[in-house]
Design a protein around this motif. Sequence first.
Motif, PDB file in Angstrom:
ATOM      1  N   LEU A 272       0.664  -1.430   0.142  1.00 51.99           N
ATOM      2  CA  LEU A 272      -0.278   0.040   0.385  1.00 51.99           C
ATOM      3  C   LEU A 272       0.779   1.381   0.190  1.00 51.99           C
ATOM      4  N   ASN A 273       1.565   1.485   1.131  1.00 51.39           N
ATOM      5  CA  ASN A 273       2.956   2.958   0.940  1.00 51.39           C
ATOM      6  C   ASN A 273       2.927   2.977  -0.383  1.00 51.39           C
ATOM      7  N   ALA A 274       3.521   1.847  -0.940  1.00 48.77           N
ATOM      8  CA  ALA A 274       4.215   1.663  -2.336  1.00 48.77           C
ATOM      9  C   ALA A 274       3.159   2.339  -4.086  1.00 48.77           C
ATOM     10  N   GLY A 275       2.200   1.818  -3.177  1.00 43.73           N
ATOM     11  CA  GLY A 275       0.985   3.122  -4.293  1.00 43.73           C
ATOM     12  C   GLY A 275      -0.074   1.542  -5.196  1.00 43.73           C
ATOM     13  N   ALA A 276      -0.689   0.360  -3.195  1.00 43.13           N
ATOM     14  CA  ALA A 276      -1.253  -0.006  -4.296  1.00 43.13           C
ATOM     15  C   ALA A 276      -2.879   0.153  -4.002  1.00 43.13           C
ATOM     16  N   PRO A 277      -3.598   0.747  -4.892  1.00 36.74           N
ATOM     17  CA  PRO A 277      -5.266   0.685  -4.419  1.00 36.74           C
ATOM     18  C   PRO A 277      -6.186  -0.318  -3.932  1.00 36.74           C
ATOM     19  N   PRO A 278      -5.868  -0.760  -3.378  1.00 30.73           N
ATOM     20  CA  PRO A 278      -7.258  -1.970  -2.225  1.00 30.73           C
ATOM     21  C   PRO A 278      -8.320  -1.796  -2.731  1.00 30.73           C
ATOM     22  N   ALA A 279      -8.900  -0.670  -2.951  1.00 32.77           N
ATOM     23  CA  ALA A 279     -10.508  -1.123  -3.309  1.00 32.77           C
ATOM     24  C   ALA A 279     -10.474  -1.052  -4.342  1.00 32.77           C
TER      25      ALA A 279
END
Length: 353
Positions: free
Chosen positions: A190-197
């Motif tokens: 997530l810190n690296a930019g993955a968009p979970p939603a």
Amino acid sequence: MSDTAVPPLIETIPLAADAIRGASSLVLACHVNPDGDALGSMLGLALALAPLGQSLTLLSQDGVPDIYKFLPGADRVRQTTEVESFDLAVVLDSGDLSRVGSRVRPLIARARRVIDIDHHALAGAFGDIRVLHALAASTSEIVYVLLEALGLPITPDVATCLFTGVITDTGSFRFQNVTPSTFLIAAALLNAGAPPAAISENVFENRTFAATKLLGHALCSLSQTPDGRVVWAHITAQDFAALGAADEDTEGVVNYVRGVRGADVGLLFREMADGKIRISLRSRESVNVAEVAQRFGGGGHKMAAGCTLAAPLPEAEHLVVQAVRAALPSNAPSHPGLLAPSAGEGGEPRRAG
Ligand SMILES: [Mn+2]
């Protein structure tokens, strides 16, 4: 237990990192009927390797299911290749080498060296370098650790692929395989930019109309043993054809079956066009369904396995349900409620292992 509080340490990772750095042509491959972890780990690795400027061939014998076409790099995945030889093959998430498929396997054999990256049972391990961690919830987590060792940046696209692998293999962090390290790596992604939603919507709220109707047909067929500990559903070839369903539309149906209260094991019987029956087995803790599947020539994990039978649907249902019943521990209660103390050990709460 405490060792799962940090990302998995695998002694062969430096060897794999050296082999990858030293190769100028690579083939990456994953298993047939690929899931989010197979494709996510393969694409995450491929995209992360871009700065090294190598020739990369990405193979999935069954291509990319529609719900995973949003993954960055998915359009680079091929079902076969004309490339004659490779310095290195990296096979991801595949359990054993036959799982890459009969058409991809000879292509892997063209590589001078093979790396096996996987979190399945070690029995099927293969290749010259084996990066294996049976306690990792997903192959994508192992790829994350490998990329750290390689010192390659985790771009948002890489993070998107790996996070997809993590959430699909853990049922969005709900399955027993989840460890503290799963969350640490997910947080890093997530810190690296993955968009979970956005990823979740693509993967979990993207069922086609036909797939949803198919789910309805399967659930209408629901049956259970008198004690309710084995629950099963089937999909007939006729329903499948009439709805215009695709193979991937059956994915996840069996989880609804296992989700029935009191079910220790959930089964899905799918009648294929050739009349054979493909069976998915899902258990809670008390039954090792991989052992049941192995008896019918299949395999898998303790809690998720599969096999294929050449028998009419009612006979296949009878045979496999009886085998599962025989494997049920005789005196264990159907799965305990969350607040029930576990048997033995002085009623201590059960810890995840
Ligand atoms: Mn996996």
